[in-house]
Scaffold this active site. Structure first.
Site, short mmCIF file in Angstrom:
data_model
loop_
_atom_site.label_atom_id
_atom_site.label_comp_id
_atom_site.label_asym_id
_atom_site.label_seq_id
_atom_site.Cartn_x
_atom_site.Cartn_y
_atom_site.Cartn_z
N CYS A 78 -75.73 -2.51 59.49
CA CYS A 78 -75.77 -1.85 58.03
C CYS A 78 -74.44 -1.17 57.93
O CYS A 78 -73.29 -1.81 58.03
CB CYS A 78 -76.95 -0.95 57.90
SG CYS A 78 -77.20 -0.65 56.22
N TYR A 79 -74.42 0.07 57.78
CA TYR A 79 -72.98 0.69 57.84
C TYR A 79 -72.19 0.18 58.87
O TYR A 79 -71.04 0.20 58.91
CB TYR A 79 -73.38 2.09 57.81
CG TYR A 79 -71.90 2.89 57.59
CD1 TYR A 79 -71.14 3.09 56.46
CD2 TYR A 79 -71.31 3.73 58.82
CE1 TYR A 79 -69.78 3.64 56.33
CE2 TYR A 79 -70.14 4.23 58.95
CZ TYR A 79 -69.47 4.57 57.58
OH TYR A 79 -68.32 5.08 57.46
N ASP B 65 -95.85 17.00 79.04
CA ASP B 65 -94.39 16.96 79.43
C ASP B 65 -94.18 17.94 80.72
O ASP B 65 -93.24 17.51 81.73
CB ASP B 65 -93.82 17.62 78.31
CG ASP B 65 -93.80 16.59 77.08
OD1 ASP B 65 -94.21 15.57 77.24
OD2 ASP B 65 -93.44 17.18 76.00
N HIS C 121 -81.83 -3.92 58.73
CA HIS C 121 -82.20 -3.17 59.94
C HIS C 121 -83.26 -3.80 60.74
O HIS C 121 -84.51 -3.84 60.44
CB HIS C 121 -82.90 -1.73 59.33
CG HIS C 121 -81.82 -0.83 58.55
ND1 HIS C 121 -80.99 -0.02 59.55
CD2 HIS C 121 -81.33 -0.56 57.52
CE1 HIS C 121 -80.24 0.55 58.87
NE2 HIS C 121 -80.33 0.18 57.41
N LYS D 180 -91.36 10.54 74.09
CA LYS D 180 -92.85 10.98 74.60
C LYS D 180 -93.76 9.70 75.29
O LYS D 180 -94.32 9.92 76.02
CB LYS D 180 -93.54 11.27 73.44
CG LYS D 180 -94.80 11.75 73.57
CD LYS D 180 -94.86 13.26 73.85
CE LYS D 180 -96.06 14.16 74.14
NZ LYS D 180 -95.76 15.41 74.40
N GLY E 282 -75.57 4.38 58.43
CA GLY E 282 -75.17 5.62 57.99
C GLY E 282 -75.11 5.72 56.52
O GLY E 282 -75.12 4.90 55.79
N GLU F 277 -84.20 -2.52 63.47
CA GLU F 277 -85.01 -1.53 64.36
C GLU F 277 -86.41 -1.18 63.86
O GLU F 277 -86.97 -0.52 64.55
CB GLU F 277 -84.12 -0.45 64.93
CG GLU F 277 -83.71 0.52 63.56
CD GLU F 277 -82.32 0.16 62.94
OE1 GLU F 277 -82.34 -1.16 62.68
OE2 GLU F 277 -81.82 0.67 61.92
#
Ligand code: XMP
Length: 508
Positions: free
Chosen positions: A78-79, A223, A165, A364, A51, A167
């Protein structure tokens, strides 16, 4: 499942995606979510996201007490790591230098979460603050040139912190680290599979709808198709699909929707041929936004008229996806959003529907996996995104039947050749645009004066940015020759080499 508490990092949604890629269900929730929101979720672990704040500032967002009282494993990123250090009695201070970009982490030989990783590995950093003093019970397990505590942990309580990070793709081994936490530390099973999702969702729809009737608007896109098939599995003939054919679809598309749904899937389908109505609204309109507004309004009017014919319909099925839910900020409250395109949200107030949104927790790529598992045809599952206003915004200037027909023929050639070359899935979108410009050419002994067609093909991860596709010259040459030879009224083909930004993907 795993819960990610969102402290506002641009990567928060990516964390949830990565955990789902480990076949473990994961939700992204606001950092201050009340504990009750997690009731019935079988939470096995918590991740605190990054963040933009600094924990030592007044009013900085912190984790709610229940996180530390729950006894669950917690991973701070991180944060999120600084939140953990700050709340558990450590000290966080501004770093001498901001650390942003690639870095190399060096780990101690027995670092928790880093099982299976080499002693040195690349990571992505993005932080200004750093941990000066570890909280009681914690030890540092890895460092970078700028961060003495790139990894901290108190394994006895299941608390872990990463300064980098895991991710993002720039941390190539990040997925292994997340797997070590999710599967290893939390013991969360990899049971989030398309098969299980379908089973659970069908049950949930049955519970919600009971013996009621459901209406679903089909667009031909993946979708709405997947959402409709899920509802059909749950309630069968109590589902009525409405397919508004606006006359602005590509060659063969309307027939494909009708065949797939009616014949192959045996779903109740109302096919509304409203081309006349849409084209009448578009007469003499050249402004792109006016086109959009007219098409949107006409869609709502036609849809409403058809929906009123379905007796006793109380439910409206929509293909809302997780990113829409999160972007609208409603993910904490369980409120509903309505997609703006194919804007059924514009229905009159006396038409009150309860929404059925079977895809509201999916990304998606997950929708595509579900579509495949449901046995939808490949062309539908992997179809490129197609704008709600359809060919109207690819037909520059006034939209007429004649121009639409020219555009359809040119577009079909573009698509056929790209499929033939095996490049369809490598592209985000590819299509023809009928420009409003006529140019001079020569064919045989004759001077010609015809339209210029533009070919657009882009690569992208999402539609926010895109680059023009480096299509092989041979392919472009075949497309150009075929269009000029086969499409009457066109004598020139150009290839659009504008990235987005500054261009947009569509021409209007
Ligand atoms: P642009 O042209 O803005 O498009 O780069 C980004 C993505 O959005 C699609 N698009 C639309 N989709 N209604 C839609 O449903 C619209 O009015 C619309 N305009 C653009 C476009 O095809 C691309 O995928």
């Amino acid at each position: 499942s795993i819960v990610v508490l969102d402290f506002g990092s641009q990567f928060s949604m990516l964390i949830a995606r990565r955990v789902r890629e480990l076949n473990t269900y994961c939700e992204l929730l606001p950092y201050d979510v009340p504990r009750e929101r997690l009731a019935g979720m079988d939470v096995r672990g918590i991740i605190l996201s990054g963040g933009p704040n600094s924990v030592y500032e007044e009013g900085a967002p912190l984790a709610p007490d229940w996180v530390w009282e729950s006894g669950l494993p917690v991973l701070g990123i991180c944060y999120g790591m600084q939140v953990m250090a700050h709340q558990l009695g450590g000290q966080v201070a501004p770093g001498a230098e901001r650390e942003y970009g690639p870095a190399v982490v060096h780990r101690d030989h027995a670092a928790p979460l880093l099982d299976g990783l080499p002693a040195d590995f690349e990571v992505w950093m993005s932080h200004g603050d750093r941990i000066e003093v570890l909280p009681p019970g914690f030890a540092g397990y890895a460092s970078t040139a700028n961060s003495p505590f790139a990894v901290m942990a108190d394994p006895s309580r299941g608390y872990y912190g990463l300064q980098f990070h895991p991710e993002v793709v720039h941390t190539p081994r990040g997925k292994d680290i997340l797997r070590n936490f999710v599967h290893g530390v939390c013991g969360a099973q990899g049971t989030w599979t398309p098969g299980n999702f379908i089973e659970e969702t069908v049950e949930a729809i049955r519970a919600q709808v009971g013996s009621g009737r459901v209406i679903c608007g089909l667009s031909g896109g993946v979708d709405s198709a997947v959402a409709a098939v899920l509802v059909h599995r749950a309630v069968g003939d109590h589902l009525v699909c409405i397919f508004v054919d606006n006359g602005l679809l590509r060659a063969g598309e309307a027939e494909e929707v009708v065949t797939t749904f009616r014949k192959n899937l045996a779903i109740n389908l109302v096919h509304v041929d409203a081309a006349e109505e849409f084209l009448a609204q578009l007469a003499e309109v050249t402004n792109p936004e006016t086109k959009r507004v007219r098409i949107g309004n006409t869609f709502v009017r036609v849809f409403e008229r058809e929906a009123r014919k379905v007796e006793g319909a109380r439910f409206l099925c929509q293909g809302t996806l997780y990113p829409d839910v999160i972007e609208s900020g409603s993910h904490g409250k369980g409120a509903s959003t309505i997609k703006t395109h194919h804007n059924v949200g514009g229905l009159p107030a006396d038409m009150k529907f309860e929404l059925v949104e079977p895809l509201r927790y999916l990304f998606k790529d997950e929708v595509r996996r579900i579509g495949e598992a449901l046995g939808l045809p490949d062309e539908m599952v992997w179809r490129h995104p197609f704008p709600g206003p359809g060919l109207a915004i690819r037909c520059i200037g006034e939209v007429t039947r004649e121009k639409l027909e020219i555009l359809r023929r040119a577009d079909r050639i573009v698509m056929d050749e790209i499929r033939e070359a095996g490049l369809y899935r490598d592209l985000w979108q590819a299509f023809a645009v009928l420009t409003d410009t006529k140019t001079v050419g020569v064919m045989g002994d004759f001077r010609t004066y015809g339209y210029a067609v533009a070919v657009r093909a882009v690569v992208a991860d999402d539609a926010m940015t895109a680059d023009w596709a480096r299509l092989p010259h041979e392919l472009l040459s075949r497309i150009s020759n075929r269009i000029v030879n086969e499409v009457h009224g066109v004598n020139r083909v150009v290839y659009d080499i504008t990235p987005k930004p500054p261009g947009t993907i569509e021409w209007e």
